[in-house]
Write an enzyme that holds these catalytic residues in place. Structure first.
Site, PDB file in Angstrom:
ATOM      1  N   PRO A 162      81.496 -16.814   7.936  1.00 32.49           N
ATOM      2  CA  PRO A 162      80.503 -16.288   7.110  1.00 32.49           C
ATOM      3  C   PRO A 162      80.613 -16.524   5.618  1.00 32.49           C
ATOM      4  O   PRO A 162      81.450 -15.804   5.090  1.00 32.49           O
ATOM      5  CB  PRO A 162      80.450 -14.887   7.562  1.00 32.49           C
ATOM      6  CG  PRO A 162      82.009 -14.665   8.210  1.00 32.49           C
ATOM      7  CD  PRO A 162      82.488 -16.047   8.095  1.00 32.49           C
ATOM      8  N   GLU A 163      79.723 -17.250   5.183  1.00 31.45           N
ATOM      9  CA  GLU A 163      79.824 -17.346   3.702  1.00 31.45           C
ATOM     10  C   GLU A 163      78.327 -16.791   3.312  1.00 31.45           C
ATOM     11  O   GLU A 163      77.612 -15.950   4.326  1.00 31.45           O
ATOM     12  CB  GLU A 163      79.842 -18.747   3.071  1.00 31.45           C
ATOM     13  CG  GLU A 163      80.985 -19.417   3.656  1.00 31.45           C
ATOM     14  CD  GLU A 163      81.097 -20.704   3.081  1.00 31.45           C
ATOM     15  OE1 GLU A 163      80.844 -20.953   2.054  1.00 31.45           O
ATOM     16  OE2 GLU A 163      82.007 -21.629   3.734  1.00 31.45           O
ATOM     17  N   HIS A 165      86.702  -8.353  22.339  1.00 33.30           N
ATOM     18  CA  HIS A 165      86.458  -8.689  20.797  1.00 33.30           C
ATOM     19  C   HIS A 165      85.223  -8.007  20.271  1.00 33.30           C
ATOM     20  O   HIS A 165      84.806  -8.329  19.087  1.00 33.30           O
ATOM     21  CB  HIS A 165      86.471  -9.963  20.593  1.00 33.30           C
ATOM     22  CG  HIS A 165      87.565 -11.068  20.966  1.00 33.30           C
ATOM     23  ND1 HIS A 165      88.897 -10.626  20.777  1.00 33.30           N
ATOM     24  CD2 HIS A 165      87.722 -11.942  21.802  1.00 33.30           C
ATOM     25  CE1 HIS A 165      89.853 -11.606  21.405  1.00 33.30           C
ATOM     26  NE2 HIS A 165      89.031 -12.273  21.814  1.00 33.30           N
ATOM     27  N   ARG A 172      89.005 -12.437  15.544  1.00 29.44           N
ATOM     28  CA  ARG A 172      90.417 -12.273  14.683  1.00 29.44           C
ATOM     29  C   ARG A 172      90.472 -10.871  13.916  1.00 29.44           C
ATOM     30  O   ARG A 172      91.576 -10.709  13.257  1.00 29.44           O
ATOM     31  CB  ARG A 172      90.394 -13.698  13.691  1.00 29.44           C
ATOM     32  CG  ARG A 172      90.518 -14.555  14.334  1.00 29.44           C
ATOM     33  CD  ARG A 172      90.293 -16.046  13.252  1.00 29.44           C
ATOM     34  NE  ARG A 172      91.422 -16.109  12.506  1.00 29.44           N
ATOM     35  CZ  ARG A 172      91.468 -17.074  11.364  1.00 29.44           C
ATOM     36  NH1 ARG A 172      90.689 -17.867  11.186  1.00 29.44           N
ATOM     37  NH2 ARG A 172      92.845 -17.119  10.853  1.00 29.44           N
TER      38      ARG A 172
END
Length: 271
Positions: free
Chosen positions: A2-3, A89, A107
């Site tokens: 994600p930018e 997750h 993550r």
DNA sequence: CCATATACCTGGCAGC
DNA sequence: TGCTGCCAGGTATATG
């Protein structure tokens, strides 16, 4: 993942739907980067006033505070009336009268943090050192150029740091530098005003284009409706090592800068 | 103050 | 097939 484009695409895909909802409950999975920093019950009964974005952070405005959400490297949000049971997750649910906002983040570099206000301690720590928004009028060539004059770091690392301008991550830094013909190792202070102007335009161009096509879905990014982006299909250099440059056919090179991969065309980006 | 390295965590993939 | 090592969209924090 994600930018800025991915975060903004995510925001646009659920902001209208969640606005006005009443918070009914919270579910926490495994720990994320930081604790929520308030009791779950603190959020219950609050109204969702709206969703804003600052850099790569989403700000969920509530009637008595706000939630700061960061997607880290692997985070993605979903917002639906019925998402079913949380799966592996899925580490955060905000259950509201309009649906459930769910963070999926394998993550766990992402974060969901509550703050009493934007001036609160945690909010300030996370937001106060951010540079200007690239897609707003506050991103000015002259200011950008003057700030770069005192920077001896490489332009790629300056962009990634978010000190001067936010939202440009590893994909879009490589892409913007390609579009402006600048070698990623060039020192910030070495860039002339015209070259900074070109870089400024390239940053705006690449972020705007990425937004138009729903962001980049390299592995698993999708917006809050579960839809993928397509910018990864039109990158000039990112993840194209040894492939021919789309402009001059020279093989794209990969190098390391500050433990991150940088991609560039040795012919189109000579200095 | 600055530049660079480290830490956080999981999954996918290339190479053997 | 299975193991190992490396790589991945970020960034606060430690270290020199």
């Amino acid at each position: 993942m994600p930018e800025l484009p991915e975060v903004e695409v995510t925001r646009l895909s659920f902001a209208d739907r969640i606005q006005g909802a009443l918070v009914l409950g919270v579910r926490l999975g495994k720990p994320l980067r930081w604790p929520l920093s308030c009791k779950d019950s603190r959020l219950i009964g609050q109204r969702v006033l709206g969703v804003r974005r600052r850099g790569k952070y989403l700000l969920i405005d509530l009637s008595e505070g706000l939630l700061l959400i960061h997607l880290g490297m692997s985070g993605a949000l979903r917002f639906e009336a019925d998402l079913g049971e949380p799966k592996l997750h899925d580490h955060f649910d905000l259950v509201t009268s309009h649906g459930t906002l769910r963070l999926h983040d394998p993550r766990r570099f992402g974060a969901v943090v509550f703050s009493e206000s934007e001036q609160g301690q945690m909010a300030q720590k996370l937001l106060s050192n951010l540079g200007v928004e690239p897609l707003e009028g506050s991103f000015e060539i002259d200011v950008f150029h003057k700030a770069l004059r005192s920077k001896k770091a490489s332009i790629k690392q300056i962009l990634l740091s978010g000190q001067l301008v936010v939202g440009v991550g590893n994909i879009y830094a490589s892409e913007a530098l390609f579009l402006s013909g600048i070698r990623p190792t060039t020192r910030g202070a070495a860039l002339s005003k015209p070259r900074v102007a070109k870089l400024h335009a390239s940053i705006v161009q690449v972020l705007t284009r990425a937004l138009e096509v729903g962001g980049s879905s390299l592995r698993d990014f999708s917006n809050a409706k579960g839809e993928s982006g397509y910018f990864q299909l039109e990158t000039f250099v990112y993840d194209r090592e040894k492939e021919p440059c789309r402009v001059c056919l020279t093989p794209i090179k990969m190098m390391r800068q500050g433990q991150r991969s940088t991609f560039y065309c040795p012919q189109c980006q000579k200095r």
